[in-house]
Design an enzyme around this catalytic site. Sequence first.
Site: not given
Length: 746
Positions: A18, A21, A431, A630, A634
């Site tokens: 549960c 726990c 971009d 990429d 960036d």
Amino acid sequence: MNTKTSDELRLSVLGMRCAGCVSAVEGALAAVEGVTSVSVNFADHSAVVKGQADPELLKQAVKAAGYDAAVMEGFEDPAEQEAQELQRYRQLMKKAAVAGAFGLSLMVAEHFGWLPEIGSSTGLWVWPEIALITVSVLIYSGWHFYSGAYKSLTLGQANMDTLIALGTGSAWLYSCIVIDYYDTLPSLAKHAYFEAAVMILAFINLGSGLETLARGKTSSAIRQLIGLQPRTARVIRNGEEMDVAIEQVGLGETLRVRPGEKIAVDGVLLEGHSTVDESMLTGESLPVEKTAGAEVVAGTMNQTGSFLFTATRIGRDTALAQIIKSVRQAQSSKPEIARLADKISSVFVPAVVVISVLTFLIWYAFGPEPSLGYAFVTSMTVLVIACPCALGLATPISVMVAVGRAAQSGILIRKGEALQTAGKLTCLILDKTGTVTEGKPTVSTVEAIGDISEEQVLHWAASIESGSEHPLAAAILSAAEDKQIKLEKVKQFAAVAGHGVMATINERRVLFGNKALMDEQGVSFTRFNDRLEQLSALGQTPMLLAVDNKITGIIAVSDPIKKDSAHAVQLLKNQGVRIIMVTGDNQITAHAIAEQAGISEVRAQVLPQDKATVVKELQQAGEIVGMVGDGINDAPALAQADVGFAIGTGTDVAIESADVVILQGSLLKVPEAIELSKATVINIKQNLLGAFFYNTISIPVAAGLLYPLFGILLNPMIAGAAMAMSSVTVVTNANRLRWMKFVEHK
């Protein structure tokens, strides 16, 4: 000598049942010296520990808290994992069957009057035997609950085991008191609850078994990724080919891959030619052609040819290993929406025990006769029905399934928070180069002037560019290679920075570059100005070719937009997201590319360091901003954004800075990620609402709130079934995300 963990360690935790726990395990691990952070995932019963700590001390801490732990290293065997889950499922179902069979037999026997009255002469020896059989069944089917409750008690904690142990244990104890003191009890209180005790365990074990089965499906994406990793590799050592275990492959070694084999480690092709199926990692169904110099990734499937490659990344450094690590981290992370459930769960069990005691006292003091019987039944029902399993599962199970579903589609979600935030984005910055466009310049226009052919223009241009290192030169040489044009020898080559190149070819003076070069070298070009401006307006970079001081051709190079960029932008607009393209390129080229992609807002000539500033400005204006990029330039903007999307074909720095990685270059995956985010948040809210509603309604009903009005009391067995089924419902609802279909792509 102790071995310290470096940075991060993953533990498999056994015995958690549960949300309470989870708190206990997190607290135990956090107390170990050297631990900086702990994240326990209830959905897949694992814990991620960061810092510098002794693994043995971590395991001891978990055991001291009443659970068991094992260090998970390297790639686990998916078949072994499935076998363990299947074994646990069978154990739970067997325990459920034993308890159910005995409890059902007892109920049928009582219903048809086959059992003697408790106080009768026959009953005096039959019912004690039933009590002994019942306690044997309780021990067999519920020992894991009782031992867990005892360990929790010794630590001053309470969890689901506490509620079940109190409920079923008190049912058995009360029934024994009825047998021993039958004559002194009021007539209406003379009822044994042996069948209720065992049936509660039957239902709870059944529910746990079904939950284990369903939960196993949630981690199928991880198992599929692990399954991609081959166990052996064919290496070439001392001129001989041999198969070795994957762990024995070293950096820089040469490996052979034959048709139909999985690639063992990351590397670069040395010789050979083939096509490789990378669909499981990228979501891209078309195989990728590989020639010398191409990169190959561990876990992908070689198809047609045989090739040799050199190992560049092995073990935990391979792209596959990093993807599995990132998926697991995301599955273990807790989005903001989970914190409310965690806070409630941490105090839930003690609160339920208090409510149960109050229920007993109220019924005993004010209830009808037999008040003791009513007090006992209602308090036991409260204990059994209130287990917060569904509440603890509500968020992590949905996150697990969603992150796995994303991975199957080639979307790597690195942070759980991104899963919640992506669906709220109001603005997305794109971009240009490598994101909206291919990021690879190609020849888009070749025009001949005078009496020479276009092929001759390309022949002159490629010959002179063969000595250049300019990025545009590669595009021209590639175009010449495609047409199988044989290049001429170049003499007296000279590059003029920012202008172009000049040389002597076949004793003729050749110039190739922009207007500034022609102007500088006294070549007349003004009559071509309009055409040059037209090409520039289309987002192309035009260059002039002059032979013996006479313009003989125009070649334009462009970075074309990706074939699916325009459709992706339209899908994003349909989702209500504002799109802005931010680039360092000039205004003319930027607007030309934006127009092709269907983007109306453009910010051009933005310096790399200023991209993050643009993100910040939009955030200050109240926008929830996503960034897709990429390149290294960036990375700051990706980190600044509320959600950073890195195109996986880009640099490692950009990927490390991002919250979401698109494993292939397609922008279409961004609207998919947003769509999945929205669906996941809805799914989590459904789970939380269902769990809250269940506990909010069931506890008052179990306490007897409806009895004064309608004479309705909840049977403890029904309460046990309802509690078990609530967890199964949550897991089943979360698993719907596995079959989610994204908006159709053209």
